[in-house]
Design a protein around this motif. Structure first.
Motif, mmCIF file in Angstrom:
data_model
loop_
_atom_site.group_PDB
_atom_site.id
_atom_site.type_symbol
_atom_site.label_atom_id
_atom_site.label_comp_id
_atom_site.label_asym_id
_atom_site.label_seq_id
_atom_site.Cartn_x
_atom_site.Cartn_y
_atom_site.Cartn_z
ATOM 1 N N GLY A 68 -40.543 27.422 19.982
ATOM 2 C CA GLY A 68 -39.307 26.777 19.525
ATOM 3 C C GLY A 68 -38.188 27.805 19.550
ATOM 4 O O GLY A 68 -38.439 29.021 19.483
ATOM 5 N N ALA A 69 -36.947 27.305 19.637
ATOM 6 C CA ALA A 69 -35.803 28.229 19.633
ATOM 7 C C ALA A 69 -35.786 29.027 18.325
ATOM 8 O O ALA A 69 -35.358 30.188 18.306
ATOM 9 C CB ALA A 69 -34.508 27.447 19.807
ATOM 10 N N SER A 70 -36.267 28.412 17.247
ATOM 11 C CA SER A 70 -36.233 29.084 15.930
ATOM 12 C C SER A 70 -36.858 30.472 16.011
ATOM 13 O O SER A 70 -36.289 31.443 15.508
ATOM 14 C CB SER A 70 -37.016 28.294 14.885
ATOM 15 N N GLU A 71 -38.039 30.541 16.635
ATOM 16 C CA GLU A 71 -38.717 31.835 16.696
ATOM 17 C C GLU A 71 -37.903 32.833 17.526
ATOM 18 O O GLU A 71 -37.808 34.008 17.185
ATOM 19 C CB GLU A 71 -40.114 31.676 17.301
ATOM 20 N N GLY A 152 -22.798 21.320 18.623
ATOM 21 C CA GLY A 152 -22.990 21.727 17.238
ATOM 22 C C GLY A 152 -23.915 20.850 16.412
ATOM 23 O O GLY A 152 -23.904 19.636 16.514
ATOM 24 N N ASN A 153 -24.692 21.511 15.579
ATOM 25 C CA ASN A 153 -25.451 20.854 14.526
ATOM 26 C C ASN A 153 -24.948 21.447 13.230
ATOM 27 O O ASN A 153 -24.987 22.676 13.093
ATOM 28 C CB ASN A 153 -26.948 21.144 14.687
ATOM 29 N N PRO A 154 -24.453 20.705 12.258
ATOM 30 C CA PRO A 154 -24.496 19.248 12.120
ATOM 31 C C PRO A 154 -23.253 18.531 12.634
ATOM 32 O O PRO A 154 -23.120 17.327 12.446
ATOM 33 C CB PRO A 154 -24.545 19.090 10.582
ATOM 34 N N ALA A 180 -25.854 32.541 21.420
ATOM 35 C CA ALA A 180 -25.405 31.209 21.847
ATOM 36 C C ALA A 180 -26.580 30.244 21.671
ATOM 37 O O ALA A 180 -27.547 30.296 22.430
ATOM 38 C CB ALA A 180 -24.941 31.251 23.290
ATOM 39 N N ASP A 181 -26.479 29.426 20.638
ATOM 40 C CA ASP A 181 -27.530 28.441 20.368
ATOM 41 C C ASP A 181 -27.186 27.202 21.181
ATOM 42 O O ASP A 181 -26.286 26.440 20.828
ATOM 43 C CB ASP A 181 -27.559 28.164 18.865
ATOM 44 N N GLU A 182 -27.896 27.045 22.292
ATOM 45 C CA GLU A 182 -27.533 25.977 23.245
ATOM 46 C C GLU A 182 -28.668 24.964 23.378
ATOM 47 O O GLU A 182 -28.913 24.418 24.454
ATOM 48 C CB GLU A 182 -27.155 26.637 24.585
ATOM 49 N N VAL A 183 -29.348 24.719 22.242
ATOM 50 C CA VAL A 183 -30.517 23.829 22.302
ATOM 51 C C VAL A 183 -30.135 22.380 22.633
ATOM 52 O O VAL A 183 -30.978 21.614 23.078
ATOM 53 C CB VAL A 183 -31.373 23.876 21.004
ATOM 54 N N TYR A 184 -28.853 22.040 22.410
ATOM 55 C CA TYR A 184 -28.420 20.660 22.701
ATOM 56 C C TYR A 184 -27.689 20.547 24.040
ATOM 57 O O TYR A 184 -26.858 19.663 24.227
ATOM 58 C CB TYR A 184 -27.529 20.136 21.561
ATOM 59 N N GLN A 185 -27.973 21.436 24.965
ATOM 60 C CA GLN A 185 -27.196 21.460 26.216
ATOM 61 C C GLN A 185 -27.283 20.163 27.022
ATOM 62 O O GLN A 185 -26.383 19.859 27.796
ATOM 63 C CB GLN A 185 -27.544 22.675 27.074
ATOM 64 N N MET A 218 -32.739 27.987 24.191
ATOM 65 C CA MET A 218 -32.973 26.612 24.610
ATOM 66 C C MET A 218 -34.320 26.188 24.042
ATOM 67 O O MET A 218 -35.149 27.037 23.680
ATOM 68 C CB MET A 218 -32.916 26.567 26.146
ATOM 69 N N SER A 219 -34.547 24.884 23.999
ATOM 70 C CA SER A 219 -35.713 24.358 23.300
ATOM 71 C C SER A 219 -36.217 23.096 23.984
ATOM 72 O O SER A 219 -35.454 22.419 24.680
ATOM 73 C CB SER A 219 -35.242 24.030 21.882
ATOM 74 N N CYS A 220 -37.506 22.768 23.747
ATOM 75 C CA CYS A 220 -37.976 21.462 24.245
ATOM 76 C C CYS A 220 -37.874 20.411 23.144
ATOM 77 O O CYS A 220 -38.296 19.275 23.317
ATOM 78 C CB CYS A 220 -39.410 21.556 24.773
ATOM 79 N N SER A 221 -37.306 20.811 21.985
ATOM 80 C CA SER A 221 -37.259 19.895 20.833
ATOM 81 C C SER A 221 -36.146 18.862 20.949
ATOM 82 O O SER A 221 -36.166 17.860 20.250
ATOM 83 C CB SER A 221 -37.019 20.681 19.544
ATOM 84 N N LYS A 222 -35.131 19.124 21.757
ATOM 85 C CA LYS A 222 -33.904 18.302 21.756
ATOM 86 C C LYS A 222 -33.758 17.592 23.090
ATOM 87 O O LYS A 222 -34.730 17.259 23.725
ATOM 88 C CB LYS A 222 -32.696 19.202 21.447
ATOM 89 N N GLY A 223 -32.508 17.432 23.531
ATOM 90 C CA GLY A 223 -32.251 16.826 24.835
ATOM 91 C C GLY A 223 -32.820 15.427 24.920
ATOM 92 O O GLY A 223 -32.751 14.641 23.977
HETATM 93 C C1 LIG Z 1 -28.824 24.240 16.255
HETATM 94 C C2 LIG Z 1 -30.305 24.348 16.230
HETATM 95 N N1 LIG Z 1 -30.881 25.486 16.620
HETATM 96 C C3 LIG Z 1 -32.220 25.626 16.609
HETATM 97 C C4 LIG Z 1 -33.038 24.610 16.204
HETATM 98 C C5 LIG Z 1 -34.512 24.832 16.196
HETATM 99 O O1 LIG Z 1 -35.147 24.219 17.247
HETATM 100 P P1 LIG Z 1 -36.668 24.448 17.627
HETATM 101 O O2 LIG Z 1 -37.404 23.205 17.276
HETATM 102 O O3 LIG Z 1 -36.654 24.720 19.082
HETATM 103 O O4 LIG Z 1 -37.165 25.625 16.858
HETATM 104 C C6 LIG Z 1 -32.481 23.391 15.793
HETATM 105 C C7 LIG Z 1 -33.333 22.285 15.316
HETATM 106 O O5 LIG Z 1 -32.891 21.324 14.727
HETATM 107 C C8 LIG Z 1 -31.084 23.263 15.808
HETATM 108 O O6 LIG Z 1 -30.476 22.120 15.441
#
Ligand SMILES: Cc1ncc(COP(=O)(O)O)c(C=O)c1O
Length: 404
Positions: A68-71, A152-154, A180-185, A218-223
């Protein structure tokens, strides 16, 4: 699993990708540990994905796969830990922010420098505010990094290219490491909005900006994927000092490797079916179906909240959330105080208890003092979302009547 590779019911391109990944695994099995930075063939495919996306070279050795991007974000944030003479390193984060950032900053004993996003300009990032936050903080910490969440989140905002250029210049002038947190690209919906990666803009700007330290995630959690439980992500880290990079790789090796299943999911994200391959059409149909439905829901959510008296909601340009502002009556604020709760927390509990709808109060993300918000997602299917929004509207009007 290997028997599925001979299953005639599965498309040939899917089987061929699986074979490739397995060839890259030790012993030909996903059950083995991988290199700490991830399976080489997948890291190479991530680099190719970034090259296709940005039109600039990406070196596979700068790619680190993560659970996950978190790590990835936490592992990179660790590099900022360096208390000089008791002065904490400072990390700039948006307010409102995704709480992973404030939590990690607190855990690593760093100093949080919050910069407010501009609600009156669709949650855009105002450079004067960035400077204000930096200048206010520099006497109490050593600012080291600037984090940007785009989309952006939120807040659901999408930065313009011009805005990103300004942010890069700001960071360059102050020698800040860019996150650059681009998980929602993939999640951009609004007309006129477009995702620009920080890497691309920085490369287009040329010298001296293309030498800056940047980590993008980047992440596989979103998109359109939404495979959040499988824990796949990557970090691309460029221009890192070689000695720091060596330490970084050493530090991630202590946790052996990210889950190989998550790595395999990232392979699917960065190496999707190509035109002409058997899975291409069904893949594109599903991807476009999910994204266009999310776009419809993004509009539906913002339009509904804007039609409720006492609520205002910016356009959801991207990501998966709306962050509307609510005006709460004085009496409700007093009632919350009596309960020992922040007013937006009180509102969220009342909503939950009366309707079963669960929102996150704005105080969980940060907001300008004296303002109240909540975050909701655009994820429920449209028919459920419609029912939910109607219930919400009814609750809000009853809440106002009760406390006005
Ligand atoms: C902005 C942002 N960054 C990172 C994450 C973490 O994503 P991941 O599931 O890939 O760890 C999230 C998850 O909601 C997020 O909203």
């Amino acid at each position: 699993m290997p028997s599925l590779l001979d299953d005639p019911n599965l498309p040939e391109d899917a089987k061929s990708r699986a074979r490739h990944v397995l060839e890259g695994c030790k012993g030909g099995s996903l059950g083995s540990y991988s290199d700490s930075a991830g399976i080489e063939i997948i890291r190479r495919h991530v680099a190719e994905y970034i090259e296709r996306r940005d039109g600039f070279p990406s070196c596979w050795e700068n790619i680190v796969l993560c659970a996950g991007a978190s790590e990835g974000i936490r592992g990179t944030m660790k590099l900022m830990i360096n208390h000089e003479n008791g002065v904490k390193p400072g990390v700039m984060i948006p307010i409102p922010q995704y709480p992973l950032y404030s939590a990690t900053i607190a855990e690593f004993d760093l100093h949080q420098i919050g910069y407010y996003l501009d609600e009156s300009k669709n949650w855009s990032l105002d450079l004067a505010e960035l400077k204000r936050a930096y200048d206010d903080a520099k006497s109490v910490c050593t600012p080291k990094a600037l984090c940007v969440i785009n989309p952006g989140n939120p807040t659901g905002n999408v930065l313009t290219r011009e805005n990103i250029e300004g942010i890069i210049k700001f960071a360059h002038e102050r020698n800040l490491f860019l996150f650059a947190d681009e998980v929602y690209q993939d999640n951009v919906y609004a007309e006129g909005s477009k995702f620009h990666s920080f890497k691309k803009v920085l490369m287009e700007m040329g010298e001296p900006y293309n030498k800056m330290e940047l980590a993008s995630f980047m992440s596989c959690s979103k998109g359109y994927m939404g495979e959040c439980g499988l824990r796949g992500g990557y970090a691309e880290i460029i221009n890192l000092d070689p000695a720091v990079k060596a330490m970084y790789l050493k530090s991630i090796s202590a946790k052996l490797c990210p889950t190989t299943l998550g790595q395999a999911v990232m392979e699917c994200v960065v190496n999707p079916p190509k035109e002409g391959e058997p899975s291409y059409e069904s893949f594109m149909k599903e991807k476009q179906g999910v994204l266009s439905s999310l776009a419809t829901r993004a509009k539906m959510v913002a339009d509904t909240f804007n039609s409720v008296p006492g609520m205002s909601c910016n356009i959801v340009q991207g990501a998966m959330y709306a962050f509307p502002q609510i005006t709460l009556p004085e009496k409700a604020i007093e009632a919350a105080k009596k309960e020992g709760q922040a007013a937006d927390v009180f509102y969220a509990f009342q909503l939950l208890e009366n309707t079963g709808i669960c929102i996150v109060p704005g105080s969980g993300f940060g907001q300008r003092p004296g303002t109240y918000h909540f975050r909701t997602t655009i994820l429920p299917q449209p028919d459920k979302l419609k029912v939910m929004l109607e219930k919400f509207r009814e609750f809000h009007s009853n809440f106002l009547k009760l406390y006005e």
